[in-house]
Design an enzyme around this catalytic site. Structure first.
Site, mmCIF file in Angstrom:
data_model
loop_
_atom_site.group_PDB
_atom_site.id
_atom_site.type_symbol
_atom_site.label_atom_id
_atom_site.label_comp_id
_atom_site.label_asym_id
_atom_site.label_seq_id
_atom_site.Cartn_x
_atom_site.Cartn_y
_atom_site.Cartn_z
ATOM 1 N N LYS A 22 0.847 -1.207 0.000
ATOM 2 C CA LYS A 22 0.000 0.000 0.000
ATOM 3 C C LYS A 22 0.882 1.256 0.000
ATOM 4 O O LYS A 22 0.561 2.261 -0.632
ATOM 5 C CB LYS A 22 -0.935 -0.031 1.221
ATOM 6 C CG LYS A 22 -1.784 1.212 1.424
ATOM 7 C CD LYS A 22 -2.938 1.351 0.441
ATOM 8 C CE LYS A 22 -3.693 2.659 0.686
ATOM 9 N NZ LYS A 22 -4.882 2.816 -0.131
ATOM 10 N N LYS A 35 -1.428 10.963 6.398
ATOM 11 C CA LYS A 35 -1.145 9.839 7.300
ATOM 12 C C LYS A 35 -0.420 8.733 6.523
ATOM 13 O O LYS A 35 0.592 8.207 6.971
ATOM 14 C CB LYS A 35 -2.478 9.336 7.881
ATOM 15 C CG LYS A 35 -2.390 8.192 8.855
ATOM 16 C CD LYS A 35 -2.783 6.868 8.270
ATOM 17 C CE LYS A 35 -4.181 6.816 7.705
ATOM 18 N NZ LYS A 35 -4.525 5.529 7.121
HETATM 19 P P1 NAP Z 1 -13.669 7.021 8.472
HETATM 20 O O1 NAP Z 1 -14.893 7.207 7.651
HETATM 21 O O2 NAP Z 1 -13.129 8.177 9.236
HETATM 22 O O3 NAP Z 1 -13.972 5.805 9.475
HETATM 23 C C1 NAP Z 1 -13.061 5.448 10.475
HETATM 24 C C2 NAP Z 1 -13.669 4.346 11.291
HETATM 25 O O4 NAP Z 1 -12.750 3.972 12.322
HETATM 26 C C3 NAP Z 1 -14.957 4.767 12.020
HETATM 27 O O5 NAP Z 1 -15.795 3.633 12.118
HETATM 28 C C4 NAP Z 1 -14.449 5.187 13.408
HETATM 29 O O6 NAP Z 1 -15.415 5.088 14.408
HETATM 30 C C5 NAP Z 1 -13.378 4.153 13.616
HETATM 31 N N1 NAP Z 1 -12.341 4.590 14.559
HETATM 32 C C6 NAP Z 1 -11.399 5.535 14.365
HETATM 33 N N2 NAP Z 1 -10.618 5.649 15.457
HETATM 34 C C7 NAP Z 1 -11.076 4.756 16.358
HETATM 35 C C8 NAP Z 1 -10.689 4.402 17.660
HETATM 36 N N3 NAP Z 1 -9.650 4.994 18.274
HETATM 37 N N4 NAP Z 1 -11.394 3.450 18.298
HETATM 38 C C9 NAP Z 1 -12.436 2.837 17.690
HETATM 39 N N5 NAP Z 1 -12.866 3.127 16.448
HETATM 40 C C10 NAP Z 1 -12.188 4.079 15.786
HETATM 41 O O7 NAP Z 1 -12.458 6.468 7.573
HETATM 42 P P2 NAP Z 1 -12.503 5.638 6.196
HETATM 43 O O8 NAP Z 1 -12.541 6.589 5.057
HETATM 44 O O9 NAP Z 1 -13.502 4.558 6.309
HETATM 45 O O10 NAP Z 1 -11.010 5.025 6.193
HETATM 46 C C11 NAP Z 1 -10.657 3.949 7.032
HETATM 47 C C12 NAP Z 1 -9.261 3.465 6.654
HETATM 48 O O11 NAP Z 1 -9.242 3.108 5.260
HETATM 49 C C13 NAP Z 1 -8.129 4.479 6.855
HETATM 50 O O12 NAP Z 1 -6.972 3.817 7.282
HETATM 51 C C14 NAP Z 1 -7.948 5.045 5.456
HETATM 52 O O13 NAP Z 1 -6.618 5.543 5.244
HETATM 53 C C15 NAP Z 1 -8.200 3.809 4.603
HETATM 54 N N6 NAP Z 1 -8.659 4.065 3.233
HETATM 55 C C16 NAP Z 1 -9.639 4.974 2.992
HETATM 56 C C17 NAP Z 1 -10.043 5.199 1.681
HETATM 57 C C18 NAP Z 1 -11.117 6.222 1.364
HETATM 58 O O14 NAP Z 1 -11.280 6.565 0.184
HETATM 59 N N7 NAP Z 1 -11.867 6.709 2.333
HETATM 60 C C19 NAP Z 1 -9.440 4.497 0.633
HETATM 61 C C20 NAP Z 1 -8.471 3.542 0.913
HETATM 62 C C21 NAP Z 1 -8.082 3.334 2.226
HETATM 63 P P3 NAP Z 1 -16.468 6.295 14.680
HETATM 64 O O15 NAP Z 1 -17.612 6.043 13.738
HETATM 65 O O16 NAP Z 1 -16.833 6.164 16.102
HETATM 66 O O17 NAP Z 1 -15.733 7.581 14.387
#
Ligand code: NAP
Length: 289
Positions: free
Chosen positions: A172, A240
């Site tokens: 990645k 990040k």
């Molecule tokens: P997001 O919408 O911000 O969701 C993050 C999730 O993690 C939420 O369910 C959040 O819970 C939970 N979380 C965060 N910190 C936590 C903690 N300390 N304890 C428990 N739960 C926690 O992010 P996302 O876009 O889905 O991305 C998630 C991952 O995928 C990241 O590593 C990102 O780099 C990667 N990613 C994202 C994309 C994209 O296009 N978005 C593409 C490829 C990879 P709450 O609901 O309570 O906040």
């Protein structure tokens, strides 16, 4: 069909867990903000667990999709963490983009409990998660991968094992290094085309059939030219990911001059309030001059 758990129902996790259900797997979900878990269960008719431990205890395959290394440790460790509930021979599959170090650490912790770990970060963004068409880069033991792979297939168009624990995260990083310089190049090209007085649509239609073609060009050219960034992959997440890649490069000695520069250019975007903008917002550093 497998008994699965899904921990972390954000932008990515919510639809990914939905695809598991749609393929007929049993799914128990947990999310820090419980309302999201309840909304998911109401939509997909799965079970909501009170803790990561409870979610994991019900599953053969436990998927995680949180933010960063500290978030992973928060949901995996402790009395109520996923590892405490991990059944013997169950596989913990982490889709978070995190460090290779935390992957190796969690692989060792899962093994201590008689379980297994696969680091499995994804590429393809929100649209890939919603359409079930992610590319999944895996690290771990072949036997555990063979058991997890049919489950991961529910939301993936490609699932590849690249080596031992940490190899998915390292791959990645390679992916993000490729993208960083490319998006800056695209931003410079679009800005140049505009300032040269060219018809940008015609320019795209022409050069996207040649050697300059890329996913970023196909999917971001138009919105970049229009200055729209309220969608897609957030600059905060990209910084990040680049921090993780730059830290790894410090250890393995790979020079990343362009990646380090682009990381600083993203910092400028954050400073003007663009942390949640799509990564294609790099162009704002050029157009606002
Ligand atoms: P997001 O919408 O911000 O969701 C993050 C999730 O993690 C939420 O369910 C959040 O819970 C939970 N979380 C965060 N910190 C936590 C903690 N300390 N304890 C428990 N739960 C926690 O992010 P996302 O876009 O889905 O991305 C998630 C991952 O995928 C990241 O590593 C990102 O780099 C990667 N990613 C994202 C994309 C994209 O296009 N978005 C593409 C490829 C990879 P709450 O609901 O309570 O906040």
């Amino acid at each position: 069909m497998a008994r699965t758990a899904f921990i972390g129902l954000g932008v990515m996790g919510f639809p990914m867990a939905g695809h598991l259900r749609a393929k007929g797997h049993e799914v128990t979900v947990w999310n820090r903000t419980r309302e999201k878990a309840e909304a998911w269960a109401a939509k997909h008719s799965g079970a909501v667990a009170a803790t990561p431990r409870e979610a994991a205890a019900a599953a053969e395959i436990v998927c995680l999709m949180v933010g960063d290394d500290p978030d992973l440790r928060a949901v995996c460790y402790g009395d109520q963490g996923a590892l405490a509930g991990l059944a013997r021979d169950a596989v913990l599959v982490d889709h978070t983009t995190a460090s290779a170090d935390v992957a190796r650490e969690l692989a060792a912790a899962a093994a201590e409990r008689g379980g297994h770990f696969i680091d499995a970060p994804v590429s393809g963004g929100q649209a890939g998660a919603e359409n079930g068409a992610l590319t999944v880069m895996c690290g771990g033991e072949p036997d555990a991968f063979a058991r997890a792979e049919p489950v991961i297939r529910a939301y993936a168009k490609a699932v590849t094992l690249l080596g031992p624990a940490g190899s998915g995260q390292l791959t990645k990083m390679v992916n993000q290094i490729c993208i960083a310089g490319l998006v800056q190049g695209l931003a410079e090209a679009i800005n140049f085309a505009k300032r040269a007085g060219l018809d940008t649509d015609l320019v795209l239609a022409t050069i996207s059939k040649g050697a300059a073609q890329s996913w970023q060009m196909e999917n971001r050219w138009k919105t970049m030219a229009e200055g729209r960034f309220d969608f897609g992959f957030a600059v905060d997440w990209m910084r990040k990911d680049l921090r993780i890649a730059i830290e790894e490069a410090r250890r393995n000695g790979a020079p990343l001059p362009v990646t380090a520069l682009v990381d600083q250019l993203y910092r400028l975007v954050q400073q003007k309030g663009g942390g949640r903008w799509d990564t294609s917002s790099l162009i704002t550093n050029l157009t606002e001059r």
